[in-house]
Design a protein around this motif. Structure first.
Motif, PDB file in Angstrom:
ATOM      1  N   THR A   1       0.852  -1.202   0.000  1.00  0.00           N
ATOM      2  CA  THR A   1       0.000   0.000   0.000  1.00  0.00           C
ATOM      3  C   THR A   1       0.882   1.245   0.000  1.00  0.00           C
ATOM      4  N   LEU A   2       1.890   1.231   0.849  1.00  0.00           N
ATOM      5  CA  LEU A   2       2.800   2.388   0.928  1.00  0.00           C
ATOM      6  C   LEU A   2       3.519   2.603  -0.394  1.00  0.00           C
ATOM      7  N   ILE A   3       3.980   1.509  -0.984  1.00  0.00           N
ATOM      8  CA  ILE A   3       4.712   1.640  -2.254  1.00  0.00           C
ATOM      9  C   ILE A   3       3.778   2.137  -3.356  1.00  0.00           C
ATOM     10  N   ARG A   4       2.542   1.621  -3.352  1.00  0.00           N
ATOM     11  CA  ARG A   4       1.559   2.075  -4.335  1.00  0.00           C
ATOM     12  C   ARG A   4       1.280   3.571  -4.151  1.00  0.00           C
ATOM     13  N   ASN A   5       1.120   3.966  -2.875  1.00  0.00           N
ATOM     14  CA  ASN A   5       0.825   5.380  -2.595  1.00  0.00           C
ATOM     15  C   ASN A   5       2.028   6.297  -2.825  1.00  0.00           C
ATOM     16  N   LEU A   6       3.215   5.693  -2.914  1.00  0.00           N
ATOM     17  CA  LEU A   6       4.416   6.500  -3.191  1.00  0.00           C
ATOM     18  C   LEU A   6       4.271   7.278  -4.494  1.00  0.00           C
ATOM     19  N   LYS A   7       3.464   6.700  -5.394  1.00  0.00           N
ATOM     20  CA  LYS A   7       3.303   7.334  -6.718  1.00  0.00           C
ATOM     21  C   LYS A   7       2.393   8.564  -6.668  1.00  0.00           C
ATOM     22  N   SER A   8       1.549   8.640  -5.604  1.00  0.00           N
ATOM     23  CA  SER A   8       0.570   9.740  -5.562  1.00  0.00           C
ATOM     24  C   SER A   8       1.139  10.929  -4.798  1.00  0.00           C
ATOM     25  N   PHE A   9       1.707  11.836  -5.523  1.00  0.00           N
ATOM     26  CA  PHE A   9       2.291  13.012  -4.887  1.00  0.00           C
ATOM     27  C   PHE A   9       1.235  14.094  -4.686  1.00  0.00           C
ATOM     28  N   GLY A  10       0.719  14.193  -3.480  1.00  0.00           N
ATOM     29  CA  GLY A  10      -0.290  15.198  -3.167  1.00  0.00           C
ATOM     30  C   GLY A  10       0.342  16.563  -3.009  1.00  0.00           C
ATOM     31  N   ALA A  11      -0.508  17.570  -3.005  1.00  0.00           N
ATOM     32  CA  ALA A  11      -0.001  18.933  -2.904  1.00  0.00           C
ATOM     33  C   ALA A  11       0.548  19.207  -1.497  1.00  0.00           C
ATOM     34  N   ARG A  12      -0.157  18.669  -0.493  1.00  0.00           N
ATOM     35  CA  ARG A  12       0.234  19.003   0.880  1.00  0.00           C
ATOM     36  C   ARG A  12       0.757  17.770   1.611  1.00  0.00           C
ATOM     37  N   PRO A  13       2.070  17.681   1.806  1.00  0.00           N
ATOM     38  CA  PRO A  13       2.527  16.542   2.595  1.00  0.00           C
ATOM     39  C   PRO A  13       2.126  16.715   4.056  1.00  0.00           C
ATOM     40  N   PHE A  14       1.834  15.612   4.684  1.00  0.00           N
ATOM     41  CA  PHE A  14       1.477  15.610   6.091  1.00  0.00           C
ATOM     42  C   PHE A  14       2.747  15.858   6.892  1.00  0.00           C
ATOM     43  N   ILE A  15       2.681  16.730   7.907  1.00  0.00           N
ATOM     44  CA  ILE A  15       3.906  16.947   8.690  1.00  0.00           C
ATOM     45  C   ILE A  15       3.750  16.454  10.122  1.00  0.00           C
ATOM     46  N   GLY A  16       2.717  15.701  10.360  1.00  0.00           N
ATOM     47  CA  GLY A  16       2.575  15.082  11.666  1.00  0.00           C
ATOM     48  C   GLY A  16       1.985  16.013  12.691  1.00  0.00           C
ATOM     49  N   ASP A  17       2.414  15.763  13.921  1.00  0.00           N
ATOM     50  CA  ASP A  17       1.795  16.432  15.058  1.00  0.00           C
ATOM     51  C   ASP A  17       2.388  17.829  15.261  1.00  0.00           C
ATOM     52  N   GLY A  18       2.196  18.695  14.303  1.00  0.00           N
ATOM     53  CA  GLY A  18       2.683  20.065  14.448  1.00  0.00           C
ATOM     54  C   GLY A  18       4.034  20.294  13.796  1.00  0.00           C
ATOM     55  N   VAL A  19       4.259  21.555  13.439  1.00  0.00           N
ATOM     56  CA  VAL A  19       5.498  21.927  12.745  1.00  0.00           C
ATOM     57  C   VAL A  19       6.706  21.710  13.653  1.00  0.00           C
ATOM     58  N   SER A  20       6.510  21.937  14.951  1.00  0.00           N
ATOM     59  CA  SER A  20       7.620  21.863  15.894  1.00  0.00           C
ATOM     60  C   SER A  20       8.302  20.501  15.859  1.00  0.00           C
ATOM     61  N   ASN A  21       7.517  19.437  15.911  1.00  0.00           N
ATOM     62  CA  ASN A  21       8.098  18.102  15.910  1.00  0.00           C
ATOM     63  C   ASN A  21       8.840  17.820  14.616  1.00  0.00           C
ATOM     64  N   PHE A  22       8.246  18.258  13.503  1.00  0.00           N
ATOM     65  CA  PHE A  22       8.861  18.037  12.199  1.00  0.00           C
ATOM     66  C   PHE A  22      10.184  18.808  12.113  1.00  0.00           C
ATOM     67  N   ALA A  23      10.153  20.057  12.589  1.00  0.00           N
ATOM     68  CA  ALA A  23      11.366  20.883  12.551  1.00  0.00           C
ATOM     69  C   ALA A  23      12.450  20.268  13.418  1.00  0.00           C
ATOM     70  N   GLN A  24      12.071  19.738  14.580  1.00  0.00           N
ATOM     71  CA  GLN A  24      13.057  19.108  15.462  1.00  0.00           C
ATOM     72  C   GLN A  24      13.626  17.841  14.820  1.00  0.00           C
ATOM     73  N   SER A  25      12.785  17.148  14.051  1.00  0.00           N
ATOM     74  CA  SER A  25      13.250  15.946  13.357  1.00  0.00           C
ATOM     75  C   SER A  25      14.293  16.325  12.312  1.00  0.00           C
ATOM     76  N   VAL A  26      13.991  17.363  11.554  1.00  0.00           N
ATOM     77  CA  VAL A  26      14.923  17.803  10.501  1.00  0.00           C
ATOM     78  C   VAL A  26      16.230  18.277  11.136  1.00  0.00           C
ATOM     79  N   LEU A  27      16.115  19.041  12.207  1.00  0.00           N
ATOM     80  CA  LEU A  27      17.313  19.526  12.905  1.00  0.00           C
ATOM     81  C   LEU A  27      18.156  18.347  13.397  1.00  0.00           C
TER      82      LEU A  27
END
Lengths: 475, 323
Positions: free
Chosen positions: A392-418
């Motif tokens: 399912t994940l591999i199949r959905n890999l092909k569907s590039f939506g406009a808005r990627p999900f960033i999870g539980d708030g920008v803060s967590n995502f930013a901390q992950s990237v950092l």
């Protein structure tokens, strides 16, 4: 007991103090008792399984050494291996096999009369089983004398820092160390503690931070688009590395503070420029185990081309099976087997690194990126709960939506990237400038203490303290 | 020689520990200052809800509470002041903690609890997220029992003065440095912008249908501890004789809880609410004014500004009729 728990910190302090305080002849008793307590903190009754394999392998080692008839020696070794693999099979693979029999019989309208076992998989069973097997094999090969001291042998299998998730040690390295009179060493103590600190950093600041996003995506595989899945899969690649190598750093550091030297298990695997290089850097103790006890006995690379490819594929397939009783791990292993065979096939035709510095660096970067992409793709199977989820994940890999999900708030995502950026900088420094910017061991006390205090505070400020257990505990 | 080395190590360890404690206190002090001086964002909302809110109507809940109820509209129609104490990602244990502390200071005329059946499911993150109460534990000892849900040693971890602000640094920095660009709340209400499109809804239905087939065999019951928190919330309101409305706010699909295997939890909420004479239960999850209206939703879980204003008007009229 989890390394990333307050209980462990108390446990570690008490055990280490006791270890240095008691006379030499009692040190093994302290470590063995501590290891039993450490293991029993999970499911106490499972200590009996460990005890069973320890008794079998202890006597097997002695009998193999005493036996001069090659056939009987082989028989004794086989009996010991069957006992170890048998336990592994019952606890880890029986229900999986039974389920498959169930499905098969159902197709022909037959009822499967074999009941399922209602048992939990003992933590780290695959690790200590492999470590125990390496002992009897080495005794059989004559590379290791059988250990006559039952307590010391038990400690070889149960030594708590590496009991539940490795490194999978060899008797030649650990057994002699268990007899050495370890004195308190200032250098080893501080170097071990620093290594533990770095392990905690990788686990709490990077792995557990990334896991928040990864879990939210992988637990709902139907709900996300390609961009999100690609990000989550890349995050998982980093997460599993920091989780497992973080554990290993804590284990090695912890053992080092008491004077023990455990084998290296990781060597910055995401700087590998091809899949072979990756496996020389990832989970080294398992890779070398399979190399020494499966690949080489099968003929290794000294056999004909086709047989060699088959040997390679078998090793990776077994590595997948070792990880768990699920088709996801099997496919993961097969993918790596495929990658390795293809690499060996095309290796003679690959262009050599150009002499021009820039062109060489670009080529190396391209190779690293390609290796990371292949490894990350395989991780999808490793992380997904089922093959259905993985596809399912591999199949959905092909569907590039406009808005990627960033999870539980920008803060967590930013901390992950950092966290990832930080890891990259630090690993890059160690890979290419190992002698420079070693703040942890700087002769300047302000720089040394400052960097240590900064790291601890960084863990407190950015760490995730309820991330749960290490991924590899389940194996 | 050996003893000298040990003593040398212990002295250095002690000295380093002192340095570390000093730095921890210094950084903790700075973070505390920054945290409690926040003028915008969810930290300032939480601080206000815990220390200052004295409105007639108090709203509790998770992100759906924050995004779905406009106090201005509710106040305008009902004639009563209103504050929205909801917080993104937090669930019933958090609502109960905030309600308990609020009621020790002020008794409102009406309480609205926005709840989703998901909140009664087995999900340990709803307890882990209670760590956001850590900055308040020094002043409000009542929170200690809630933070013990995060982990057994949570109160001991408070020895570190930096730890209460764990994982907050980014938000603190953003809200302090770019406070002008941070959206101002309207008494705790923060509407979401944008609207879903029909294809997005269709895609969601497709995914939910696939997912429902996968999770249909899950027969997990509601989590007893979460159910107890809901009961405790309603007990607190009943003890203080406060009229309470337990609300399931609108969803984009009319069978969302069925597809999500949460009908059991939904029915349990209705049953528990029915045990209290002061409680009115309202379920808008099958309301055709919202179901399949992508223009009223910002995402699959939340109404947008248009939808929340329409919903707030409906709620305000209900309040006016009931009070």
């Amino acid at each position: 007991m989890l390394f990333n728990s307050i209980d462990f910190i108390f446990f570690y302090i008490i055990v280490t103090i006791l270890y240095f305080v008691v006379p030499h002849k009692l040190k093994w008793v302290i470590l063995l008792a501590a290891s039993c307590y450490f293991y029993m903190a999970f499911v106490p009754i499972y200590i009996l399984i460990l005890g069973f394999t320890i008794v079998i392998d202890y006597f097997a080692g002695i009998y193999i050494e005493n036996e001069h008839n090659p056939r009987r020696r082989k028989l004794l070794l086989t009996a010991s291996l069957v006992a170890n693999i048998g336990i592994l099979f019952v606890f880890k693979y029986f229900n999986f096999l039974n389920l498959n029999v169930d499905i098969l019989l159902n197709k022909f309208n037959y009822h499967n009369p074999i009941p399922y076992l209602t048992i939990l998989l003992p933590i780290g069973l695959s690790f200590h089983t492999f470590q125990a097997m390496s002992y009897t094999i080495e005794v059989y090969r004559g590379n290791q004398k059988a250990e006559r001291h039952f307590g010391i042998y038990s400690l070889y299998v149960m030594f708590y820092p590496q009991l539940v998730a490795g490194p999978i040690e060899r008797p030649q390295n650990v057994l002699p160390q268990l007899r050495i009179r370890h004195k308190f060493s200032y250098d080893l103590m501080q170097s071990g503690l620093k290594m533990m600190l770095w392990g905690f950093f990788k686990k709490l600041v990077i792995a557990d931070r990334l896991s928040i996003f990864v879990n939210s995506v992988y637990n709902n595989p139907d709900m996300h688009n390609g961009t999100t899945i690609a990000i989550a899969s890349f995050f998982f690649a980093i997460q599993i590395y920091c989780d497992f190598s973080g554990y290993t750093d804590i284990a090695i550091g912890c053992a080092r503070t008491m004077g023990f030297d455990l084998m290296r298990n990781f060597n910055r695997p995401y700087f590998a420029s091809n899949i072979q290089d990756f496996w020389r850097r990832w989970h080294i103790s398992l890779s070398t185990w399979f190399r020494d006890y499966v690949y080489i006995p099968l003929g290794g690379s000294k056999v004909s081309g086709k047989r060699r490819y088959l040997n390679l594929f078998i090793v990776f397939l077994l590595s997948g099976v070792w990880h768990g009783a699920n088709y996801t791990y099997i496919v993961w292993g097969m993918l790596h087997g495929l990658y390795s065979v293809v690499y060996v096939l095309i290796k003679p035709y690959l262009r050599k690194t150009p002499e021009n510095k820039i062109a060489g660096a670009l080529m190396r970067m391209g190779n690293i990126a390609l290796t990371i992409s292949l490894v990350t793709f395989a991780w999808i199977f490793f992380r997904a709960a089922s093959l259905h989820d993985a596809f399912t994940l591999i199949r959905n890999l092909k569907s590039f939506g406009a808005r990627p999900f960033i999870g539980d708030g920008v803060s967590n995502f930013a901390q992950s990237v950092l966290a990832i950026v930080l890891l990259f900088i630090l690993e890059y420094k160690i890979e290419y400038y190992p002698e420079k910017f070693n703040f942890f061991s700087s002769p300047n006390v302000i720089l040394r203490w400052g960097s240590l205090a900064f790291t601890i505070l960084w863990i407190i400020v950015f760490g995730v303290f309820n991330g749960g257990q290490f991924i590899y505990f389940q194996f | 020689m050996k003893n000298n080395l040990v003593i040398r190590f212990l002295i250095r360890l002690a000295a380093f520990s002192l340095v570390l404690i000093a730095v921890d206190r210094l950084v903790g002090f700075a973070l505390k200052k920054i945290y409690f001086n926040q003028r915008v964002g969810q930290f300032s909302q939480t601080t206000y809800a815990i220390d200052s809110a004295r409105q007639d109507i108090m709203i509790f809940g998770s992100s759906r509470a924050v995004r779905h109820y406009s106090p201005t509209i509710i106040s305008g129609i009902s004639g009563l002041s209103c504050y929205d104490s909801g917080r993104d990602g937090l669930m019933i244990p958090y609502s109960t903690a905030i309600e308990e502390i609020s009621l020790s200071r002020h008794i409102p005329k009406l309480i609205l609890l926005d709840i989703s059946p998901r909140e009664l499911g087995i999900d340990k993150t709803k307890y882990e997220k209670l760590s956001i109460l850590l900055p308040y534990c020094e002043e409000h000892q009542q929170f200690i029992k809630y933070i013990k849900e995060v982990s057994r040693y949570e109160p001991e971890k408070l020895f570190s003065k930096t730890y209460p602000y764990n994982s907050s640094a980014f938000i603190l920095a953003n809200n302090s440095l770019f406070s002008k660009s941070v959206e101002k709340d309207d008494n705790g209400y923060l509407p979401l912008r944008g609207a879903m499109t029909k294809p997005e809804v269709e895609d969601y239905i497709k995914r939910m249908t696939v997912r429902s087939k996968r999770i249909r065999q899950n027969t997990e019951l509601a989590e007893a501890k979460a159910v107890n928190y809901l009961k405790q919330f309603l007990d607190n309101a009943a003890k203080n004789k406060i009229k309470t409305m337990v609300i399931i706010s609108p969803t984009i699909l009319n069978n969302a809880f069925y597809l999500d295997n949460q009908t059991l939890e939904r029915d349990l909420i209705e049953k528990i609410a029915g045990e209290y004479p002061n409680v009115t239960f309202l379920d808008f999850s099958t309301d055709p004014r919202f179901n399949y209206h992508p223009e009223k939703f910002a995402d699959v879980f939340h109404l947008n500004k248009q939808g929340s204003e329409e919903f707030s008007t409906i709620i305000a009229q209900q309040i006016k009729a009931n009070l």
